[in-house]
Write a protein that holds these residues in place. Structure first.
Motif, PDB file in Angstrom:
ATOM      1  N   ARG A  17       0.829  -1.213   0.000  1.00 12.18           N
ATOM      2  CA  ARG A  17       0.000   0.000   0.000  1.00 12.18           C
ATOM      3  C   ARG A  17       0.864   1.264   0.000  1.00 12.18           C
ATOM      4  O   ARG A  17       0.528   2.246  -0.650  1.00 12.18           O
ATOM      5  CB  ARG A  17      -0.940   0.007   1.208  1.00 12.18           C
ATOM      6  CG  ARG A  17      -2.194  -0.822   1.010  1.00 12.18           C
ATOM      7  CD  ARG A  17      -3.195  -0.623   2.130  1.00 12.18           C
ATOM      8  NE  ARG A  17      -2.761  -1.252   3.375  1.00 12.18           N
ATOM      9  CZ  ARG A  17      -2.865  -2.551   3.665  1.00 12.18           C
ATOM     10  NH1 ARG A  17      -3.399  -3.383   2.786  1.00 12.18           N
ATOM     11  NH2 ARG A  17      -2.446  -3.017   4.819  1.00 12.18           N
ATOM     12  N   LEU A  18       1.967   1.222   0.742  1.00  5.64           N
ATOM     13  CA  LEU A  18       2.837   2.393   0.853  1.00  5.64           C
ATOM     14  C   LEU A  18       3.817   2.524  -0.311  1.00  5.64           C
ATOM     15  O   LEU A  18       4.495   3.543  -0.438  1.00  5.64           O
ATOM     16  CB  LEU A  18       3.629   2.325   2.165  1.00  5.64           C
ATOM     17  CG  LEU A  18       2.803   2.425   3.445  1.00  5.64           C
ATOM     18  CD1 LEU A  18       3.684   2.173   4.663  1.00  5.64           C
ATOM     19  CD2 LEU A  18       2.098   3.769   3.536  1.00  5.64           C
ATOM     20  N   GLY A  19       3.949   1.468  -1.127  1.00 13.77           N
ATOM     21  CA  GLY A  19       4.945   1.475  -2.202  1.00 13.77           C
ATOM     22  C   GLY A  19       6.356   1.415  -1.648  1.00 13.77           C
ATOM     23  O   GLY A  19       7.300   1.943  -2.232  1.00 13.77           O
ATOM     24  N   ASP A  20       6.512   0.725  -0.511  1.00 16.51           N
ATOM     25  CA  ASP A  20       7.783   0.676   0.214  1.00 16.51           C
ATOM     26  C   ASP A  20       8.472  -0.670  -0.035  1.00 16.51           C
ATOM     27  O   ASP A  20       8.175  -1.673   0.612  1.00 16.51           O
ATOM     28  CB  ASP A  20       7.501   0.871   1.708  1.00 16.51           C
ATOM     29  CG  ASP A  20       8.753   0.983   2.549  1.00 16.51           C
ATOM     30  OD1 ASP A  20       9.812   0.462   2.138  1.00 16.51           O
ATOM     31  OD2 ASP A  20       8.658   1.561   3.647  1.00 16.51           O
ATOM     32  N   SER A  21       9.425  -0.672  -0.965  1.00 19.21           N
ATOM     33  CA  SER A  21      10.094  -1.926  -1.321  1.00 19.21           C
ATOM     34  C   SER A  21      10.944  -2.465  -0.171  1.00 19.21           C
ATOM     35  O   SER A  21      11.093  -3.679  -0.026  1.00 19.21           O
ATOM     36  CB  SER A  21      10.950  -1.744  -2.579  1.00 19.21           C
ATOM     37  OG  SER A  21      11.943  -0.769  -2.366  1.00 19.21           O
ATOM     38  N   SER A  22      11.492  -1.598   0.669  1.00 17.58           N
ATOM     39  CA  SER A  22      12.280  -2.064   1.823  1.00 17.58           C
ATOM     40  C   SER A  22      11.397  -2.816   2.815  1.00 17.58           C
ATOM     41  O   SER A  22      11.809  -3.847   3.353  1.00 17.58           O
ATOM     42  CB  SER A  22      12.957  -0.888   2.528  1.00 17.58           C
ATOM     43  OG  SER A  22      13.915  -0.311   1.686  1.00 17.58           O
ATOM     44  N   MET A  23      10.222  -2.297   3.053  1.00 18.33           N
ATOM     45  CA  MET A  23       9.294  -2.978   3.961  1.00 18.33           C
ATOM     46  C   MET A  23       8.909  -4.336   3.382  1.00 18.33           C
ATOM     47  O   MET A  23       8.866  -5.336   4.097  1.00 18.33           O
ATOM     48  CB  MET A  23       8.043  -2.123   4.201  1.00 18.33           C
ATOM     49  CG  MET A  23       7.087  -2.734   5.212  1.00 18.33           C
ATOM     50  SD  MET A  23       5.574  -1.741   5.451  1.00 18.33           S
ATOM     51  CE  MET A  23       6.234  -0.419   6.450  1.00 18.33           C
ATOM     52  N   VAL A  24       8.645  -4.370   2.092  1.00 15.44           N
ATOM     53  CA  VAL A  24       8.284  -5.630   1.424  1.00 15.44           C
ATOM     54  C   VAL A  24       9.436  -6.626   1.527  1.00 15.44           C
ATOM     55  O   VAL A  24       9.236  -7.775   1.907  1.00 15.44           O
ATOM     56  CB  VAL A  24       7.872  -5.363  -0.039  1.00 15.44           C
ATOM     57  CG1 VAL A  24       7.821  -6.651  -0.838  1.00 15.44           C
ATOM     58  CG2 VAL A  24       6.536  -4.637  -0.089  1.00 15.44           C
ATOM     59  N   ARG A  25      10.635  -6.198   1.202  1.00 15.97           N
ATOM     60  CA  ARG A  25      11.794  -7.104   1.262  1.00 15.97           C
ATOM     61  C   ARG A  25      12.012  -7.665   2.669  1.00 15.97           C
ATOM     62  O   ARG A  25      12.472  -8.789   2.823  1.00 15.97           O
ATOM     63  CB  ARG A  25      13.056  -6.382   0.817  1.00 15.97           C
ATOM     64  CG  ARG A  25      13.195  -6.205  -0.655  1.00 15.97           C
ATOM     65  CD  ARG A  25      14.538  -5.547  -0.978  1.00 15.97           C
ATOM     66  NE  ARG A  25      14.593  -5.058  -2.326  1.00 15.97           N
ATOM     67  CZ  ARG A  25      14.807  -5.814  -3.395  1.00 15.97           C
ATOM     68  NH1 ARG A  25      14.980  -7.097  -3.263  1.00 15.97           N
ATOM     69  NH2 ARG A  25      14.843  -5.275  -4.598  1.00 15.97           N
ATOM     70  N   SER A  26      11.700  -6.880   3.680  1.00 13.37           N
ATOM     71  CA  SER A  26      11.980  -7.283   5.065  1.00 13.37           C
ATOM     72  C   SER A  26      11.228  -8.526   5.507  1.00 13.37           C
ATOM     73  O   SER A  26      11.645  -9.193   6.453  1.00 13.37           O
ATOM     74  CB  SER A  26      11.684  -6.129   6.026  1.00 13.37           C
ATOM     75  OG  SER A  26      10.282  -5.956   6.198  1.00 13.37           O
ATOM     76  N   VAL A  27      10.134  -8.859   4.836  1.00 14.52           N
ATOM     77  CA  VAL A  27       9.332 -10.009   5.265  1.00 14.52           C
ATOM     78  C   VAL A  27       9.737 -11.308   4.571  1.00 14.52           C
ATOM     79  O   VAL A  27       9.272 -12.385   4.952  1.00 14.52           O
ATOM     80  CB  VAL A  27       7.813  -9.770   5.071  1.00 14.52           C
ATOM     81  CG1 VAL A  27       7.356  -8.555   5.858  1.00 14.52           C
ATOM     82  CG2 VAL A  27       7.451  -9.638   3.600  1.00 14.52           C
ATOM     83  N   PHE A  28      10.592 -11.196   3.565  1.00 11.43           N
ATOM     84  CA  PHE A  28      10.962 -12.374   2.785  1.00 11.43           C
ATOM     85  C   PHE A  28      12.271 -13.006   3.270  1.00 11.43           C
ATOM     86  O   PHE A  28      13.238 -12.310   3.575  1.00 11.43           O
ATOM     87  CB  PHE A  28      11.107 -12.023   1.302  1.00 11.43           C
ATOM     88  CG  PHE A  28       9.809 -11.716   0.622  1.00 11.43           C
ATOM     89  CD1 PHE A  28       8.800 -12.664   0.559  1.00 11.43           C
ATOM     90  CD2 PHE A  28       9.586 -10.482   0.038  1.00 11.43           C
ATOM     91  CE1 PHE A  28       7.594 -12.395  -0.074  1.00 11.43           C
ATOM     92  CE2 PHE A  28       8.387 -10.196  -0.601  1.00 11.43           C
ATOM     93  CZ  PHE A  28       7.390 -11.151  -0.654  1.00 11.43           C
ATOM     94  N   HIS A  29      12.279 -14.312   3.302  1.00 12.19           N
ATOM     95  CA  HIS A  29      13.478 -15.103   3.551  1.00 12.19           C
ATOM     96  C   HIS A  29      14.383 -14.942   2.319  1.00 12.19           C
ATOM     97  O   HIS A  29      13.877 -14.797   1.199  1.00 12.19           O
ATOM     98  CB  HIS A  29      13.066 -16.574   3.733  1.00 12.19           C
ATOM     99  CG  HIS A  29      14.180 -17.475   4.097  1.00 12.19           C
ATOM    100  ND1 HIS A  29      15.038 -18.017   3.166  1.00 12.19           N
ATOM    101  CD2 HIS A  29      14.573 -17.956   5.301  1.00 12.19           C
ATOM    102  CE1 HIS A  29      15.910 -18.789   3.772  1.00 12.19           C
ATOM    103  NE2 HIS A  29      15.659 -18.768   5.075  1.00 12.19           N
TER     104      HIS A  29
END
Length: 154
Positions: A40-52
């Motif tokens: 929703r925020l368009g925040d790729s760092s936040m998205v990456r943080s949840v992935f192994h």
């Protein structure tokens, strides 16, 4: 009085695993909600943080009447797409979520609808496989989804 004490001890022993399971379930769902908040925020760092680091993304859909499977060996393209400015908010809404946990492995199955801004785009299921390694938070190891435009929840 002694039977009351035994009953109380038994009740506490039975409640402890349920409480621990509820805490783990909350932690697992927080990872998924963080992914969607990052979208929703368009925040790729936040998205990456949840992935192994070994994450794999799989999508299944129908094109021209045939099943199409796309497998991405990492989340780089997805995170890049999320972080690339786009004119509308990407909003994935989940419902009917089921969480299963056994030790360091969790599985989450949920229905979703995807909206680009206020416009409905598609729906399907998301299936998350999460792992919790020693000293690490829960992280998504695999994300599989289906995509369709009919038979969607309203």
């Amino acid at each position: 009085m002694r039977s009351i004490s035994r009953s109380l001890v038994l009740l506490l022993l039975l409640a402890a695993p349920a409480s621990a399971q509820a805490t783990e379930e909350t932690e697992v769902l927080a990872v998924i909600h963080r992914l969607f908040e990052g979208m929703r925020l368009g925040d790729s760092s936040m998205v990456r943080s949840v992935f192994h680091p070994g994450v794999r993304l799989i999508s299944a859909s129908r094109r021209d009447g045939k099943v199409s499977i796309q497998v991405e060996p990492n989340a780089d393209g997805f995170a890049r797409a999320v972080g690339t400015p786009h004119p509308v908010v990407w909003n994935e809404r989940i419902m009917n979520t089921k969480v299963y946990i056994d030790g360091p492995v969790a599985s989450v199955w949920t229905d979703y609808t995807f909206h680009a801004g206020e416009q409905f785009s598609h729906c399907g299921i998301d299936h998350f496989l999460l792992v919790k390694e020693e000293g690490q938070p829960w992280r998504i190891l695999e994300l599989s989804d289906t995509r369709r435009t009919t038979g969607c929840p309203t």
